[in-house]
Design a protein around this motif. Structure first.
Motif, mmCIF file in Angstrom:
data_model
loop_
_atom_site.group_PDB
_atom_site.id
_atom_site.type_symbol
_atom_site.label_atom_id
_atom_site.label_comp_id
_atom_site.label_asym_id
_atom_site.label_seq_id
_atom_site.Cartn_x
_atom_site.Cartn_y
_atom_site.Cartn_z
ATOM 1 N N ALA A 161 35.914 28.776 28.010
ATOM 2 C CA ALA A 161 36.845 29.099 26.878
ATOM 3 C C ALA A 161 37.615 30.203 27.388
ATOM 4 O O ALA A 161 36.959 31.288 27.711
ATOM 5 C CB ALA A 161 36.110 29.135 25.585
ATOM 6 N N LEU A 162 38.912 30.411 27.316
ATOM 7 C CA LEU A 162 39.609 31.431 27.676
ATOM 8 C C LEU A 162 40.071 32.109 26.771
ATOM 9 O O LEU A 162 40.930 31.654 25.934
ATOM 10 C CB LEU A 162 40.761 30.946 28.866
ATOM 11 N N HIS A 163 40.006 33.547 26.559
ATOM 12 C CA HIS A 163 40.664 34.324 25.581
ATOM 13 C C HIS A 163 41.037 35.501 26.169
ATOM 14 O O HIS A 163 40.587 35.892 27.161
ATOM 15 C CB HIS A 163 39.368 34.641 24.412
ATOM 16 N N SER A 164 41.802 36.435 25.532
ATOM 17 C CA SER A 164 42.280 37.834 25.810
ATOM 18 C C SER A 164 42.069 38.756 24.590
ATOM 19 O O SER A 164 42.120 38.310 23.448
ATOM 20 C CB SER A 164 43.588 38.041 26.309
ATOM 21 N N PHE A 165 41.959 40.027 24.796
ATOM 22 C CA PHE A 165 41.619 40.916 23.662
ATOM 23 C C PHE A 165 42.541 42.197 23.951
ATOM 24 O O PHE A 165 42.807 42.596 24.959
ATOM 25 C CB PHE A 165 40.258 41.413 23.653
ATOM 26 N N GLY B 209 49.431 31.875 30.705
ATOM 27 C CA GLY B 209 49.930 32.060 31.756
ATOM 28 C C GLY B 209 48.861 32.037 32.897
ATOM 29 O O GLY B 209 48.717 31.313 34.041
ATOM 30 N N MET B 210 47.860 32.846 32.539
ATOM 31 C CA MET B 210 46.520 32.962 33.674
ATOM 32 C C MET B 210 45.816 31.570 33.489
ATOM 33 O O MET B 210 45.469 31.343 34.545
ATOM 34 C CB MET B 210 45.703 34.022 32.815
ATOM 35 N N HIS C 51 43.656 30.140 21.573
ATOM 36 C CA HIS C 51 44.734 30.988 20.928
ATOM 37 C C HIS C 51 45.762 31.078 21.946
ATOM 38 O O HIS C 51 46.337 32.267 21.865
ATOM 39 C CB HIS C 51 44.206 32.240 20.366
ATOM 40 N N ALA C 52 46.178 29.986 22.560
ATOM 41 C CA ALA C 52 47.271 30.254 23.670
ATOM 42 C C ALA C 52 48.510 30.222 23.079
ATOM 43 O O ALA C 52 49.424 30.972 23.660
ATOM 44 C CB ALA C 52 47.158 29.091 24.497
ATOM 45 N N GLY C 53 48.806 29.662 21.960
ATOM 46 C CA GLY C 53 49.995 29.533 21.404
ATOM 47 C C GLY C 53 50.541 30.156 20.094
ATOM 48 O O GLY C 53 49.286 30.689 19.305
ATOM 49 N N GLY D 15 49.942 40.005 36.907
ATOM 50 C CA GLY D 15 48.505 40.116 36.526
ATOM 51 C C GLY D 15 47.975 38.741 35.981
ATOM 52 O O GLY D 15 46.676 38.779 36.420
ATOM 53 N N GLN D 16 48.640 37.841 35.612
ATOM 54 C CA GLN D 16 48.026 36.665 35.448
ATOM 55 C C GLN D 16 47.616 35.929 36.726
ATOM 56 O O GLN D 16 46.576 35.278 36.742
ATOM 57 C CB GLN D 16 49.110 35.654 34.704
ATOM 58 N N ARG D 17 48.537 36.121 37.701
ATOM 59 C CA ARG D 17 48.255 35.562 39.091
ATOM 60 C C ARG D 17 46.943 36.075 39.666
ATOM 61 O O ARG D 17 46.092 35.353 40.183
ATOM 62 C CB ARG D 17 49.429 35.644 39.816
ATOM 63 N N GLU D 18 46.913 37.427 39.429
ATOM 64 C CA GLU D 18 45.747 38.213 40.070
ATOM 65 C C GLU D 18 44.553 37.749 39.378
ATOM 66 O O GLU D 18 43.401 37.455 39.994
ATOM 67 C CB GLU D 18 46.178 39.737 39.710
#
Length: 265
Positions: free
Chosen positions: A159-163, A71-72, A40-42, A244-247
Motif C-alpha cells: 500500500a503506497l501513500h505519501s505524507f 507517478g512514483m 489516495h492516488a487521484g 523525485g518520483q523516479r528516484e
C-alpha cells in the motif's frame, strides 16, 4: 442533497489499473509477487458534487490526495512488472482507507480546511459514495488477491501513500515511514533496508501507526488473509517532481525484491 446515483457517464471509473493482472487469462499477474495499491492516488470529484465547496488550491493540497504517489507508484510497478490498482477519486469525496462510517471516512474538515459539500449528508448520499467509489475499488483488490491465491501465486500487498512535510504546524523529519501491525515481518525488513540508505530518516509506525481502526486496506486485504504486506509512507516534498518520483521508484524497485528474497517463502 438527495440523489439516486452519484457517478455519471462523464465521470471516471473509480478503479485505475496499470500492469499485468491474475484475473486476465494467461497473464497470472506477471512474475512479480507484489500487488501495489494506492488508496489516495487521484483527486477526481464527481461532477454532481461540483467542487465540494473547496477552492482549487486546497483541492491540490495533501488533504485531497497523496501528492506524488501516482507517478512514483506507476514507475515502480512498471519496473517490477507488477499490477498497480489506484483509486481515482479524492479522499475529500470518500477516504478509501477508512471503513465506511468511520469519523474520517467522509471528512467535514481537514487540516484547517472546511468541506461544505460534506455537511448535512443524508444516509443515501453517504451510501452512494460507498457503493459507487469505495466498494468497486476494494472489490477489485479482493478479486485480484483471490485469483492469485487460486493460481497458487505468491503475493505481497504493498500500500503506497505519501505524507505532508508539516501537519497542524508540526514538522515531520522522516523521509519515509513503514507502518505495521499484525504480520509485520516483510515491512520490517523493508524498513531496515531503507534505514541503511545514506541520509534517510525512516519512521517506524511514523508519521502514522497502522491499526485495525485507523486503516482499512491493509487490515482487510493483507492481515485479514494472512498475507505479507508493506504499508509505506513517503514524504511528499521528496516525490513532488518526476525526478523525485523516479528516484524513489528506483530505490524501492531495488529494495523490495531484496527484502522478499530474504523472507524464505
Amino acid at each position: 442533497m438527495n440523489m439516486t446515483r452519484l457517478l455519471g457517464d462523464e465521470d471516471p471509473s473509480p478503479v485505475v489499473e496499470f500492469g499485468p493482472s491474475a484475473t486476465m487469462p494467461g497473464t497470472h499477474g506477471g512474475d512479480s509477487p507484489f500487488l501495489f495499491v494506492s488508496d489516495h492516488a487521484g483527486r477526481a470529484v464527481p461532477q454532481r458534487l461540483g467542487d465540494l465547496g473547496v477552492a482549487e488550491e486546497d483541492r491540490a493540497r495533501h488533504i485531497a490526495w497523496d501528492i506524488g504517489i501516482a507517478g512514483m507508484g506507476r514507475a515502480l510497478a512498471r519496473q517490477l512488472g507488477s499490477l498497480l490498482i489506484e483509486q481515482a477519486y479524492s479522499r475529500l469525496v470518500i477516504d478509501c482507507n477508512r471503513a465506511p462510517g468511520h469519523p474520517t471516512s467522509i471528512v467535514r474538515e481537514s487540516d484547517g480546511t472546511q468541506v461544505p459539500g460534506n455537511l448535512d449528508l443524508s444516509v443515501e448520499d453517504e451510501g452512494a459514495r460507498v457503493e459507487e467509489i469505495f466498494h468497486p475499488y476494494h472489490n477489485r483488490i479482493a478479486t485480484e488477491l483471490s485469483a492469485r491465491r487460486a493460481a497458487g501465486l505468491p503475493v505481497v500487498v504493498v500500500a503506497l501513500h505519501s505524507f505532508t512535510p508539516e501537519m497542524n504546524g508540526v514538522s515531520r523529519p522522516w523521509h519515509a515511514g513503514v507502518l505495521h501491525n499484525r504480520n509485520p515481518a516483510f515491512g520490517l525488513r523493508v524498513r531496515d533496508f531503507l534505514a541503511r540508505e545514506e541520509g534517510l530518516v525512516i519512521g517506524n509506525n511514523e508519521p502514522y501507526a497502522l491499526t485495525d481502526v485507523s486503516d482499512y486496506t491493509i487490515p482487510t486485504h493483507a492481515e485479514g488473509r494472512g498475507l505479507a504486506y508493506l504499508e509505506l509512507e513517503v514524504r511528499q516534498d521528496l516525490i513532488a517532481t518526476e525526478e523525485g518520483q523516479r528516484e524513489w521508484a528506483d530505490r524501492l524497485a531495488r529494495i523490495l525484491p531484496q527484502a522478499w528474497e530474504g523472507m524464505g517463502v
